[in-house]
Design a protein around this motif. Structure first.
Motif, PDB file in Angstrom:
ATOM      1  N   SER A  63       6.354   3.946  -0.972  1.00  0.00           N
ATOM      2  CA  SER A  63       6.871   5.125   0.274  1.00  0.00           C
ATOM      3  C   SER A  63       5.624   5.617   1.241  1.00  0.00           C
ATOM      4  CB  SER A  63       7.853   5.957  -0.116  1.00  0.00           C
ATOM      5  OG  SER A  63       7.282   6.852  -0.889  1.00  0.00           O
ATOM      6  N   LEU A  64       6.026   6.465   2.137  1.00  0.00           N
ATOM      7  CA  LEU A  64       4.872   7.101   2.689  1.00  0.00           C
ATOM      8  C   LEU A  64       4.238   8.308   1.788  1.00  0.00           C
ATOM      9  CD1 LEU A  64       6.307   7.634   6.374  1.00  0.00           C
ATOM     10  CD2 LEU A  64       4.582   5.954   5.628  1.00  0.00           C
ATOM     11  N   ALA A  65       5.021   8.751   0.743  1.00  0.00           N
ATOM     12  CA  ALA A  65       4.556   9.854   0.009  1.00  0.00           C
ATOM     13  C   ALA A  65       3.863   9.266  -1.179  1.00  0.00           C
ATOM     14  CB  ALA A  65       5.878  10.662  -0.411  1.00  0.00           C
ATOM     15  N   GLY A  66       3.998   8.004  -1.268  1.00  0.00           N
ATOM     16  CA  GLY A  66       3.445   7.438  -2.623  1.00  0.00           C
ATOM     17  C   GLY A  66       1.954   7.150  -2.593  1.00  0.00           C
ATOM     18  N   SER A  67       1.164   6.384  -3.669  1.00  0.00           N
ATOM     19  CA  SER A  67      -0.175   6.232  -3.553  1.00  0.00           C
ATOM     20  C   SER A  67      -0.437   4.861  -3.823  1.00  0.00           C
ATOM     21  CB  SER A  67      -1.135   7.335  -4.297  1.00  0.00           C
ATOM     22  OG  SER A  67      -0.885   8.501  -3.816  1.00  0.00           O
ATOM     23  N   ARG A  68       0.619   3.860  -3.585  1.00  0.00           N
ATOM     24  CA  ARG A  68       0.346   2.513  -4.269  1.00  0.00           C
ATOM     25  C   ARG A  68      -1.052   2.040  -3.393  1.00  0.00           C
ATOM     26  NH1 ARG A  68       3.274  -1.683  -6.023  1.00  0.00           N
ATOM     27  NH2 ARG A  68       2.407  -3.433  -6.244  1.00  0.00           N
ATOM     28  N   ALA A  69      -1.425   2.428  -2.200  1.00  0.00           N
ATOM     29  CA  ALA A  69      -2.255   1.840  -1.352  1.00  0.00           C
ATOM     30  C   ALA A  69      -3.701   2.376  -1.981  1.00  0.00           C
ATOM     31  CB  ALA A  69      -2.384   2.116   0.163  1.00  0.00           C
ATOM     32  N   LEU A  70      -3.728   3.359  -2.412  1.00  0.00           N
ATOM     33  CA  LEU A  70      -4.928   3.905  -3.223  1.00  0.00           C
ATOM     34  C   LEU A  70      -5.347   3.344  -4.451  1.00  0.00           C
ATOM     35  CD1 LEU A  70      -7.556   5.844  -3.255  1.00  0.00           C
ATOM     36  CD2 LEU A  70      -5.794   7.663  -4.084  1.00  0.00           C
ATOM     37  N   ALA A  71      -4.123   2.853  -5.298  1.00  0.00           N
ATOM     38  CA  ALA A  71      -4.326   2.292  -6.509  1.00  0.00           C
ATOM     39  C   ALA A  71      -4.680   0.832  -6.243  1.00  0.00           C
ATOM     40  CB  ALA A  71      -2.994   2.373  -7.208  1.00  0.00           C
ATOM     41  N   GLU A  72      -4.300   0.202  -5.291  1.00  0.00           N
ATOM     42  CA  GLU A  72      -4.700  -1.203  -5.161  1.00  0.00           C
ATOM     43  C   GLU A  72      -6.059  -1.256  -4.702  1.00  0.00           C
ATOM     44  OE1 GLU A  72      -3.151  -3.812  -5.853  1.00  0.00           O
ATOM     45  OE2 GLU A  72      -1.610  -2.588  -6.463  1.00  0.00           O
ATOM     46  N   LEU A  73      -6.558  -0.155  -3.856  1.00  0.00           N
ATOM     47  CA  LEU A  73      -7.897  -0.272  -3.466  1.00  0.00           C
ATOM     48  C   LEU A  73      -9.004   0.096  -4.613  1.00  0.00           C
ATOM     49  CD1 LEU A  73      -7.974   2.044  -0.143  1.00  0.00           C
ATOM     50  CD2 LEU A  73      -8.444  -0.476  -0.557  1.00  0.00           C
ATOM     51  N   LEU A  74      -8.421   0.974  -5.517  1.00  0.00           N
ATOM     52  CA  LEU A  74      -9.455   1.088  -6.935  1.00  0.00           C
ATOM     53  C   LEU A  74      -9.431  -0.339  -7.632  1.00  0.00           C
ATOM     54  CD1 LEU A  74      -7.976   4.572  -7.635  1.00  0.00           C
ATOM     55  CD2 LEU A  74     -10.370   4.186  -6.996  1.00  0.00           C
ATOM     56  N   ARG A  75      -8.110  -0.893  -7.708  1.00  0.00           N
ATOM     57  CA  ARG A  75      -8.262  -2.123  -8.430  1.00  0.00           C
ATOM     58  C   ARG A  75      -9.008  -3.149  -7.967  1.00  0.00           C
ATOM     59  NH1 ARG A  75      -2.371  -0.792  -8.979  1.00  0.00           N
ATOM     60  NH2 ARG A  75      -2.140   0.119 -11.114  1.00  0.00           N
ATOM     61  N   ASP A  76      -9.282  -3.151  -6.741  1.00  0.00           N
ATOM     62  CA  ASP A  76     -10.162  -4.054  -5.688  1.00  0.00           C
ATOM     63  C   ASP A  76     -11.530  -3.852  -6.273  1.00  0.00           C
ATOM     64  OD1 ASP A  76      -7.852  -5.421  -4.857  1.00  0.00           O
ATOM     65  OD2 ASP A  76      -8.076  -4.293  -2.841  1.00  0.00           O
ATOM     66  N   ARG A  77     -11.777  -2.720  -6.462  1.00  0.00           N
ATOM     67  CA  ARG A  77     -13.231  -2.169  -6.794  1.00  0.00           C
ATOM     68  C   ARG A  77     -13.705  -2.502  -8.184  1.00  0.00           C
ATOM     69  NH1 ARG A  77     -15.390   1.629  -2.738  1.00  0.00           N
ATOM     70  NH2 ARG A  77     -16.485   2.750  -4.600  1.00  0.00           N
ATOM     71  N   GLY A  78     -12.592  -2.897  -8.984  1.00  0.00           N
ATOM     72  CA  GLY A  78     -13.004  -3.230 -10.407  1.00  0.00           C
ATOM     73  C   GLY A  78     -12.541  -2.078 -11.351  1.00  0.00           C
ATOM     74  N   VAL A  79     -11.775  -0.841 -10.731  1.00  0.00           N
ATOM     75  CA  VAL A  79     -11.473   0.355 -11.575  1.00  0.00           C
ATOM     76  C   VAL A  79     -10.096   0.033 -12.083  1.00  0.00           C
ATOM     77  CG1 VAL A  79     -10.997   2.855 -11.532  1.00  0.00           C
ATOM     78  CG2 VAL A  79     -12.948   1.604 -10.190  1.00  0.00           C
ATOM     79  N   THR A  80      -9.827   0.047 -13.438  1.00  0.00           N
ATOM     80  CA  THR A  80      -8.683   0.153 -14.178  1.00  0.00           C
ATOM     81  C   THR A  80      -7.805   1.195 -14.024  1.00  0.00           C
ATOM     82  OG1 THR A  80      -9.629  -1.333 -15.881  1.00  0.00           O
ATOM     83  CG2 THR A  80      -7.402  -0.279 -16.430  1.00  0.00           C
ATOM     84  N   VAL A  81      -6.816   1.137 -13.424  1.00  0.00           N
ATOM     85  CA  VAL A  81      -5.531   2.174 -13.123  1.00  0.00           C
ATOM     86  C   VAL A  81      -4.297   2.091 -13.936  1.00  0.00           C
ATOM     87  CG1 VAL A  81      -4.129   3.441 -11.328  1.00  0.00           C
ATOM     88  CG2 VAL A  81      -6.410   2.260 -10.770  1.00  0.00           C
ATOM     89  N   ASP A  82      -4.114   3.130 -15.005  1.00  0.00           N
ATOM     90  CA  ASP A  82      -3.134   3.001 -15.944  1.00  0.00           C
ATOM     91  C   ASP A  82      -2.462   4.258 -15.357  1.00  0.00           C
ATOM     92  OD1 ASP A  82      -4.012   0.946 -17.420  1.00  0.00           O
ATOM     93  OD2 ASP A  82      -5.705   2.323 -18.398  1.00  0.00           O
TER      94      ASP A  82
END
Length: 392
Positions: A63-82
């Motif tokens: 949703s607009l209030a969530g942060s799914r887009a940021l989590a996916e950008l971090l994973r694309d840069r090779g950062v593990t997000v738990d």
């Protein structure tokens, strides 16, 4: 009144105006249909699918209030997000190696237990237990609205990102900390080292949401603060709050102690109340105008309120009312938006009136007057500035 109609036999008449019985017969069907509509609507709301609430700054929320887009950008840069929703899970992740702990909500968590987790720490927004999570950070009373701001600091993570949608709390860090994005009496971002890593505190987390991530340098700032190459432990509020354990009922919630049919009992009571209200409700007639028995002039109201303030020695409250009214009236005249900050208003007012900026700031935002004479002097000075602006 009765008149003869062609269908009536000679010498007889039929009523043309509705009687009480005919009115009841015609309205009975309307009431029945209305009751059915209300019943269907209530049952549809009660038995319909539950709406999934938005989860603020949740890496799994789209949703607009969530942060799914940021989590996916971090994973694309090779950062593990738990994503974790408990202190125990966050501590278990920290035991596997050096990580970044991202804290967005501490409503159901023990902040002291969170503070014991080693590693870098990013605290977002006005969370409970900020004193334990970020020792030495102070929150100033005057913050600023959330808007696009420039970093105005030397922190590489902020200068590389540029302007960002920040504001909220006004923070002051301990000695040796980096402070960026000025707001109110402090800054919206503070970063400083501590024994187990680096602590970063931001006053508001809207720049990390799906709605704001693509604006300004929000995405760059979020990636620079979080995407340091270390795995990220993203702590969020649990969807199901932990049950409150009561003596003798350990592990049971209030809903577990209710009978199974209590829900349907409540539903039927709501339906019965709605139908009874529709049945017994009366149509409101036209509004009746009535002359007021007493007319109270505005000047008398102001004088009466002033006497109440004086009787209670409420000089601080009276000064706040005078200052708030002056700011509300002068802000549009100075060409500023309604949410303009303290520095903008003081600078604009000093430039327009030629008064000293420190004197203007003390009059609008300074401490309350110590006595009645000071309050009268403050009111006179505020009136003087308003008249100057009006005459320009």
């Amino acid at each position: 009144m009765s008149v003869a109609t062609p269908q009536s036999p000679p010498g007889q008449s039929r009523p043309t105006s509705p009687t009480a019985r005919s009115t009841w017969r015609s309205s009975r069907m309307v009431l029945l249909l209305g009751g059915i509509v209300v019943l269907v609507a209530v049952l549809g709301v009660l038995l319909g699918p539950e709406r999934v609430p938005e989860r603020h700054l949740d890496p799994d929320d789209t949703s607009l209030a969530g942060s799914r887009a940021l989590a996916e950008l971090l994973r694309d840069r090779g950062v593990t997000v738990d994503r974790v929703d408990s202190v125990e899970a966050a501590a278990a992740k920290a035991a596997t190696g050096d990580r970044v702990l991202l804290i967005t909500d501490t409503t159901f968590f023990d902040e002291l237990s969170l503070a014991r987790i080693a590693g870098d720490r990013l605290v977002v927004g006005d969370v409970f237990g900020l004193e334990a999570l970020a020792p030495g950070v102070r929150v100033e009373p005057i913050g600023g609205r959330v808007r696009s701001r420039e970093p105005e600091c030397g922190l590489p993570a902020a200068t590389a990102a540029g302007s960002a949608f920040l504001g909220g709390m006004a923070l002051r860090g301990p000695a040796g900390s980096a402070a960026c994005y000025p707001t109110g009496d402090g800054h919206a971002l503070v970063r400083f080292p501590y024994a187990n890593g680096v602590i970063t505190v931001v006053g508001d987390g809207d720049f990390m949401t799906n709605q704001r991530l693509a604006e300004d340098g929000n995405a760059a700032l979020a990636l620079n603060l979080i995407g340091t190459g270390k795995p990220v432990t993203w702590l969020v509020r649990p969807q199901t709050p932990p049950p409150l354990d009561l003596p003798g009922e350990r592990g049971q919630s209030m809903y577990d102690l209710m009978p199974d049919n209590i829900r349907w009992t409540v539903y039927m009571a709501i339906v019965a109340v709605a139908v009874a209200g529709f049945w017994r409700g009366r149509r409101l007639g036209p509004v009746v105008t009535e002359k007021l028995p007493v007319i109270v002039r505005a000047a008398e109201t102001v004088e009466g309120r002033g006497r109440l303030y004086r009787a209670r020695r409420a000089r601080e409250r009276a000064a706040d009312a005078l200052r708030a009214g002056t700011i509300d009236r002068l802000t549009p005249r100075l060409g500023l938006a309604s949410g303009a900050g303290r520095q903008e208003i003081v600078s604009a007012l000093a430039a327009r009136t030629g008064q000293d900026a420190q004197q203007v700031g003390a009059a609008l935002y300074g401490p309350p007057p110590a006595d009645d004479a000071g309050l009268v002097a403050l009111a006179g000075y505020l009136d003087f500035m308003e008249r100057q602006i009006s005459e320009l």
